[in-house]
Design a protein around this motif. Sequence first.
Motif, PDB file in Angstrom:
ATOM      1  N   ARG A 183       0.887  -1.164   0.000  1.00 40.84           N
ATOM      2  CA  ARG A 183       0.000   0.000   0.000  1.00 40.84           C
ATOM      3  C   ARG A 183       0.921   1.208   0.000  1.00 40.84           C
ATOM      4  O   ARG A 183       1.698   1.431   0.925  1.00 40.84           O
ATOM      5  N   VAL A 184       0.859   1.984  -1.074  1.00 41.39           N
ATOM      6  CA  VAL A 184       1.790   3.086  -1.294  1.00 41.39           C
ATOM      7  C   VAL A 184       1.021   4.400  -1.247  1.00 41.39           C
ATOM      8  O   VAL A 184       0.001   4.548  -1.911  1.00 41.39           O
TER       9      VAL A 184
ATOM     10  N   SER B   5      -3.518   7.150  -2.000  1.00 39.29           N
ATOM     11  CA  SER B   5      -3.038   5.867  -1.505  1.00 39.29           C
ATOM     12  C   SER B   5      -3.533   4.761  -2.438  1.00 39.29           C
ATOM     13  O   SER B   5      -4.726   4.687  -2.743  1.00 39.29           O
ATOM     14  N   VAL B   6      -2.613   3.928  -2.901  1.00 37.85           N
ATOM     15  CA  VAL B   6      -2.952   2.827  -3.799  1.00 37.85           C
ATOM     16  C   VAL B   6      -2.322   1.540  -3.277  1.00 37.85           C
ATOM     17  O   VAL B   6      -1.295   1.571  -2.605  1.00 37.85           O
ATOM     18  N   THR B   7      -2.959   0.428  -3.596  1.00 40.93           N
ATOM     19  CA  THR B   7      -2.428  -0.887  -3.259  1.00 40.93           C
ATOM     20  C   THR B   7      -2.137  -1.621  -4.557  1.00 40.93           C
ATOM     21  O   THR B   7      -2.989  -1.673  -5.444  1.00 40.93           O
TER      22      THR B   7
ATOM     23  N   ILE C  65       5.921   2.803 -10.043  1.00 37.85           N
ATOM     24  CA  ILE C  65       6.333   2.823  -8.629  1.00 37.85           C
ATOM     25  C   ILE C  65       6.911   1.495  -8.143  1.00 37.85           C
ATOM     26  O   ILE C  65       7.347   1.412  -7.000  1.00 37.85           O
ATOM     27  N   LYS C  66       6.967   0.469  -8.999  1.00 32.74           N
ATOM     28  CA  LYS C  66       7.598  -0.805  -8.600  1.00 32.74           C
ATOM     29  C   LYS C  66       9.030  -0.552  -8.173  1.00 32.74           C
ATOM     30  O   LYS C  66       9.793   0.113  -8.863  1.00 32.74           O
TER      31      LYS C  66
ATOM     32  N   VAL D 137       6.893   9.153  -3.541  1.00 33.01           N
ATOM     33  CA  VAL D 137       6.465   8.092  -2.640  1.00 33.01           C
ATOM     34  C   VAL D 137       6.631   8.605  -1.210  1.00 33.01           C
ATOM     35  O   VAL D 137       7.735   8.931  -0.786  1.00 33.01           O
ATOM     36  N   VAL D 138       5.508   8.698  -0.479  1.00 35.08           N
ATOM     37  CA  VAL D 138       5.507   9.238   0.865  1.00 35.08           C
ATOM     38  C   VAL D 138       5.566   8.140   1.926  1.00 35.08           C
ATOM     39  O   VAL D 138       6.247   8.271   2.944  1.00 35.08           O
ATOM     40  N   ALA D 139       4.870   7.032   1.683  1.00 35.99           N
ATOM     41  CA  ALA D 139       4.851   5.933   2.653  1.00 35.99           C
ATOM     42  C   ALA D 139       4.603   4.624   1.944  1.00 35.99           C
ATOM     43  O   ALA D 139       3.964   4.573   0.889  1.00 35.99           O
ATOM     44  N   ILE D 140       5.125   3.539   2.535  1.00 32.63           N
ATOM     45  CA  ILE D 140       4.934   2.186   2.015  1.00 32.63           C
ATOM     46  C   ILE D 140       4.571   1.297   3.184  1.00 32.63           C
ATOM     47  O   ILE D 140       5.238   1.332   4.233  1.00 32.63           O
TER      48      ILE D 140
END
Length: 159
Positions: free
Chosen positions: A93-94, A105-107, A131-132, A153-156
């Motif tokens: 979840r990015v 936010s996307v998964t 984003i991979k 990219v802010v969070a993973i």
Amino acid sequence: MTAPTNPITPAGYAALKARYDLLLGTERPAIVEIVSWAAGNGDRSENGDYIYGRKRMREIDRELAHLARRLKAARVIDPSEQPDKQRAFFGARVTLADEDDVRKSVTLVGDDEQDAGAGRIGWSSPLARAIKGAAVGDLRSVRLPGGDKEWEVVAIAYD
């Protein structure tokens, strides 16, 4: 030539399998029964139950064949077992931020379980390909129909 693989989460695989089982075990037998009954009524050329039943049976058979191919090619990947949780890989979840600091936010999920409205994007979509492998703080550019857009990219997170 090797068959293409279909990465999918355990929940996505279970949903595909449930749909396959429902079609094969419930819907198709019910339609077969209706078609058999309608065929016994005589003239099939003007028999709506027979014509509709045969049409529906072909639709079910097509969907069963499609699901069988997808299930056969499926490679179940459990997102919680990703070795490098600092980077965006399958099941992550990015959280992304654009130039205006609008967050999204996307998964990353399999193509068979994608649902953009719920924030689940397919593994082979342009955004997912961009984003991979990204880490927090990386900037990634995505080519969209409206032009290129840059995301940070802010969070993973992995559930």
